[in-house]
Design a protein around this motif. Structure first.
Motif, PDB file in Angstrom:
ATOM      1  N   THR A 122       0.865  -1.184   0.000  1.00 54.37           N
ATOM      2  CA  THR A 122       0.000   0.000   0.000  1.00 54.37           C
ATOM      3  C   THR A 122       0.899   1.232   0.000  1.00 54.37           C
ATOM      4  O   THR A 122       2.104   1.136   0.268  1.00 54.37           O
ATOM      5  N   PRO A 123       0.345   2.408  -0.294  1.00 57.02           N
ATOM      6  CA  PRO A 123       1.164   3.628  -0.248  1.00 57.02           C
ATOM      7  C   PRO A 123       1.854   3.840   1.095  1.00 57.02           C
ATOM      8  O   PRO A 123       2.908   4.490   1.151  1.00 57.02           O
ATOM      9  N   LYS A 124       1.309   3.278   2.184  1.00 57.50           N
ATOM     10  CA  LYS A 124       1.962   3.406   3.486  1.00 57.50           C
ATOM     11  C   LYS A 124       3.303   2.673   3.535  1.00 57.50           C
ATOM     12  O   LYS A 124       4.142   2.954   4.397  1.00 57.50           O
ATOM     13  N   ASP A 125       3.467   1.722   2.631  1.00 57.92           N
ATOM     14  CA  ASP A 125       4.728   0.972   2.587  1.00 57.92           C
ATOM     15  C   ASP A 125       5.824   1.725   1.830  1.00 57.92           C
ATOM     16  O   ASP A 125       6.961   1.238   1.739  1.00 57.92           O
ATOM     17  N   SER A 126       5.510   2.873   1.294  1.00 58.61           N
ATOM     18  CA  SER A 126       6.534   3.686   0.627  1.00 58.61           C
ATOM     19  C   SER A 126       7.529   4.220   1.661  1.00 58.61           C
ATOM     20  O   SER A 126       7.206   4.344   2.844  1.00 58.61           O
ATOM     21  N   GLY A 127       8.721   4.521   1.210  1.00 55.97           N
ATOM     22  CA  GLY A 127       9.722   5.087   2.108  1.00 55.97           C
ATOM     23  C   GLY A 127      11.086   4.476   1.918  1.00 55.97           C
ATOM     24  O   GLY A 127      11.346   3.742   0.946  1.00 55.97           O
TER      25      GLY A 127
END
Length: 326
Positions: A260-265
Motif C-alpha cells: 500500500t502507499p503506506k509501505d513507501s519510504g
C-alpha cells in the motif's frame, strides 16, 4: 675430557714401569700428595697416588661438564608460531585477536606495542594494559599465548603491532592487522545496484540485499523501514525475510505482500552498525501505470520522468487555454 685422557695415559705408563723406578715416583707422590701413611707399602702409595690423580681428574671433568652443560642449556625464550601469524584480517566492528605464543619465557616479560613509523606506543606490559583506549586489553591464554585483544575494531586500528620479549636484545614478533569493511548493496533482478524502486498498490515488494567481503561469518541481517525493524514484525502481516548463506556472498531478501502507499519510504539492509545499504521505495496507485515496475530502476525511472513531464505539459496547456479564454 683432555685432562682425563692425559691422566689415564699417565696411569697406564706408571703401572707398566719397572719396580725399581716406583720408589722415585712414590717420593714424587709424597711431595705432591702429602707422603705415605704408616703401614703403607710403596705399591699402596702408588695406588693412593693414582687414586688421588684420578679423583682430581674426575673433579676437573665434572666441573668441565657442568660448565659445558650450563652453556648448552642456557635456554632463551622463542616464539612458537613465528611464521604463522604475521598477518591478521579482522572485520570492521568485530573483535580482533593478535596471538603471541612464547615458549621458555621464565623470568622475562611480554609486552605489546603499536608501531607507527618511528613512533612506538606501549599497549600492554605483562598482564597490565597501559593504553588509554579501553578497547585494548591483554587476554592471556594458557599456557603460553599472550594474546592482544582489540574490541570494536575501527579503520584506524589497521597497522603494525609488535609482541616483544624482554631479552637482550629484545625478541620481536611483528604482526600486521588489516581491517576489512563488508560491502552491502541492494540489487535488482539483474544483479545491478539500485537506489530507487517502484511498485503498484497490491503487488509484492521484493528487495534483495547482498553482503560481500566478510572475513568473519555472520548471519544476522537487519531490515528496516525508516526506523521500524521488519525482521520480527508481526503487526502488519505479509512480511518475511529469507537469507541465503550458501556462497561467499550473503543474500537476504525481504518480501512485503499487498503493498500500500503506506509501505513507501526508505528501506535499509544492515550488518549491525558496520555497513548499510538503502533503497527508496514508491508504492503508487493505478493512475500512473507507466511508472509501475518490478525490475530495473533505470528504465522505469525514465518512464516516471516522462509521466511527470507529460503531467507538467498538460498543466501548462490547461493554464494557457484558460488564459486564452479570458
Amino acid at each position: 675430557m683432555i685432562t682425563v685422557l692425559i691422566f689415564a695415559s699417565l696411569a697406564g705408563v706408571i703401572l707398566t714401569l719397572p719396580q725399581e723406578l716406583l720408589p722415585g715416583l712414590v717420593d714424587s707422590a709424597e711431595m705432591q700428595f702429602g707422603g705415605i701413611e704408616s703401614g703403607q707399602t710403596a705399591s699402596d702409595a702408588t695406588g693412593a697416588s693414582l687414586s688421588s690423580l684420578w679423583s682430581y681428574s674426575t673433579v676437573t671433568e665434572d666441573r668441565y661438564d657442568h660448565s659445558l652443560h650450563g652453556d648448552q642449556h642456557e635456554l632463551t625464550p622463542y616464539f612458537q608460531d613465528y611464521e604463522n601469524i604475521t598477518n591478521i584480517t579482522a572485520q570492521l566492528g568485530s573483535t580482533a585477536y593478535l596471538n603471541c605464543r612464547v615458549n621458555r619465557l621464565r623470568d622475562k616479560t611480554v609486552s605489546w606495542v603499536r608501531r607507527d613509523g618511528e613512533k612506538i606506543k606501549l599497549l600492554t606490559w605483562g598482564l597490565h594494559t597501559y593504553s588509554n583506549d579501553a578497547r585494548y586489553s591483554l587476554n592471556f591464554e594458557h599456557p603460553n599465548n599472550w594474546k592482544l585483544q582489540i574490541k570494536y575494531t575501527q579503520r584506524r586500528d589497521q597497522g603494525s603491532y609488535e609482541c616483544q620479549v624482554s631479552t637482550h636484545p629484545p625478541k620481536v614478533l611483528s604482526v600486521r592487522l588489516n581491517i576489512v569493511a563488508p560491502v552491502v548493496e541492494i540489487i535488482d533482478e539483474r544483479g545491478a545496484s539500485v537506489h530507487e524502486k517502484f511498485y503498484k498498490t497490491g503487488s509484492t515488494i521484493e528487495l534483495k540485499c547482498t553482503i560481500s567481503q566478510m572475513p568473519q561469518a555472520q548471519t544476522f541481517i537487519l531490515w528496516r523501514h525508516g526506523d521500524h525493524m521488519l525482521n520480527y514484525d508481526t503487526s502488519r502481516g505479509g512480511i518475511s525475510v529469507k537469507t541465503d548463506m550458501s556462497s561467499s556472498v550473503i543474500v537476504s531478501t525481504l518480501f512485503i505482500a499487498n503493498a500500500t502507499p503506506k509501505d513507501s519510504g526508505n528501506y535499509t539492509c544492515s550488518l549491525g552498525d558496520v555497513a548499510t545499504g538503502s533503497v527508496l521505495v514508491h508504492v503508487l496507485n493505478g493512475e500512473h501505470p507507466a511508472a509501475m515496475q518490478h525490475g530495473s530502476g533505470t528504465k522505469d525511472l525514465c518512464s516516471l520522468n516522462l509521466v511527470l513531464l507529460l503531467a507538467s505539459l498538460t498543466t501548462l496547456l490547461n493554464s494557457l487555454s484558460a488564459a486564452h479564454v479570458r
